[in-house]
Write an enzyme that holds these catalytic residues in place. Structure first.
Site, PDB file in Angstrom:
ATOM      1  N   GLU A  13      36.288  43.560  41.675  1.00  0.00           N
ATOM      2  CA  GLU A  13      36.543  42.141  41.440  1.00  0.00           C
ATOM      3  C   GLU A  13      37.958  41.882  40.911  1.00  0.00           C
ATOM      4  OE1 GLU A  13      32.699  40.272  39.703  1.00  0.00           O
ATOM      5  OE2 GLU A  13      32.610  42.421  39.402  1.00  0.00           O
ATOM      6  N   SER A 181      29.879  40.220  41.817  1.00  0.00           N
ATOM      7  CA  SER A 181      30.414  39.503  42.974  1.00  0.00           C
ATOM      8  C   SER A 181      29.754  39.951  44.285  1.00  0.00           C
ATOM      9  CB  SER A 181      31.933  39.658  43.075  1.00  0.00           C
ATOM     10  OG  SER A 181      32.558  38.931  42.053  1.00  0.00           O
ATOM     11  N   SER A 316      34.782  28.140  40.029  1.00  0.00           N
ATOM     12  CA  SER A 316      33.808  28.863  39.204  1.00  0.00           C
ATOM     13  C   SER A 316      32.910  27.923  38.406  1.00  0.00           C
ATOM     14  CB  SER A 316      34.518  29.821  38.250  1.00  0.00           C
ATOM     15  OG  SER A 316      35.075  30.891  38.974  1.00  0.00           O
TER      16      SER A 316
END
Ligand code: ADP
Ligand code: MG
Ligand code: MG
Length: 343
Positions: A13, A181, A316
């Protein structure tokens, strides 16, 4: 006050952390003097040039100087914001280094980071706190390369396909225990794909979780605090594609989110009640995003996971949920720093 923001990192990530840091950097108050450190995918530490403000850009290392004495460097700050996701960032390892340097830092501490990152360990803690979770099996790659399912009595079961069919039924999700993720996470519909996918997940971690696949609405709730927690409203992920993969999370413009979630109020109330319980179950500090599944077939709500360093990218959910709770990102970053200093 001197703050060190750390971005990049050695995990899968890495790129997400760099996007998160661009936003976090913008949100730090002018009174605070900020340095930004970049960790490359290979693990080298660089003090980034002041002029660089877009850490996601290819030129992020332009004018950077390599840090030689890592401990002395970390000790020269009043507070550190390790905005790293995944292994070596969200898993307690960098937190351990910061503890040893005796520098306050944002977010979860060693054991909470490590426990939340490890899906197999987290399941056990959530279970102990009576939080409902999706039925699962725990598979483990022995050092001789063979996968086994570990039973509660610690005996090993080699009949993996049979156990999956019998205990869970298909489809299932197969996911590396310490990943994020959606890397090393696969939906498996056909019996013959179970073992190959297990091997693939096993490339990320020798511990692998096999979970019953839920026809799920994905719901997320943000918490902020050390002792007394602020709990956000519930947000909903509207993934584009078969499930919320790495691509649908960060690259697919058709994936969307909405706050509040479009589900019954009773479901939202339940999630807002369970999120702090999940946070406390791993002994969380500072912040976490608690992710739930609503089973569209049965109405059951399950805790999926908690993320102790959720993304701060433009899309996000964590900063959006906090903004919805009346805490815009500039204030959020400030509160996170205060929470780091108060403990
Ligand atoms: P990560 O830490 O990589 O985000 P998750 O456990 O959240 O790992 O899995 C990633 C995504 O895969 C979820 O957001 C969801 O879309 C899907 N998923 C994972 N487990 C299940 C499950 N048991 N049933 C349905 N979907 C799942
Ligand atoms: Mg995760
Ligand atoms: Mg997730």
């Amino acid at each position: 006050m001197k703050l060190l923001l750390i971005c990049g990192g050695q995990s899968t990530e890495h790129s997400i952390s760099r996007m998160s840091c661009t936003n976090i950097r913008k949100s730090i108050k002018d009174e605070i003097s900020v340095e930004v450190m970049g960790i490359t995918k290979e693990g080298s530490w660089y003090k980034l040039a002041d002029e660089v403000r877009d850490y996601a850009s290819e030129n992020w290392l332009e004018g950077a100087t390599e840090i030689k004495d890592n401990f002395a460097y970390l000790k020269s700050f009043d507070v550190v914001f390790p905005a790293l996701h995944g292994l070596y960032g969200e898993d307690g390892t960098i937190q351990g280094i910061l503890e040893m340097c005796n520098v306050p830092y944002v977010g979860c501490r060693v054991i909470d980071s490590a426990a939340a990152m490890d899906k197999v360990v987290a399941k056990k803690l959530f279970n102990a706190a009576n939080i409902k979770q999706v039925p699962s099996l725990y598979a483990f790659k022995r050092y001789d390369g063979e996968f086994v399912i570990i039973n509660d009595d610690t005996s090993e079961d080699r009949e993996i396909v049979e156990r999956v069919k019998h205990d869970l039924g298909l489809p299932v999700f197969i996911k590396a225990s310490r990943s994020g993720s959606s890397v090393g996470c696969y939906k498996v519909t056909r019996e013959e794909d179970i073992l190959p996918r297990l091997q693939e997940a096993g490339q990320y971690d020798r511990k692998v979780l096999i979970e019953k696949a839920i026809n799920a609405t994905e719901l997320e709730c943000a918490v902020l605090g050390n002792d007394d927690l602020i709990v956000s409203r519930v947000g909903q992920i509207l993934p584009h594609g078969e499930f919320y993969t790495f691509e649908s999370k960060y690259e697919d413009k058709q994936s969307a989110t909405c706050i509040p979630a479009r589900v019954d109020q009773s479901v939202q109330d339940y999630i807002r009640k369970m999120a702090p319980i999940a946070f406390k179950a791993v002994d969380g500090h500072g912040l976490a995003r608690c992710d739930f599944f609503l089973d569209n077939d049965t109405g059951e709500v399950y805790l999926n996971e908690i993320n102790t360093l959720p993304g701060f990218t433009n899309i996000s959910m964590y900063p959006m949920l906090m903004a919805d709770a009346g805490i815009p990102t500039t204030e959020l970053v400030d509160r996170l720093i205060q929470l780091a200093l108060e403990r």
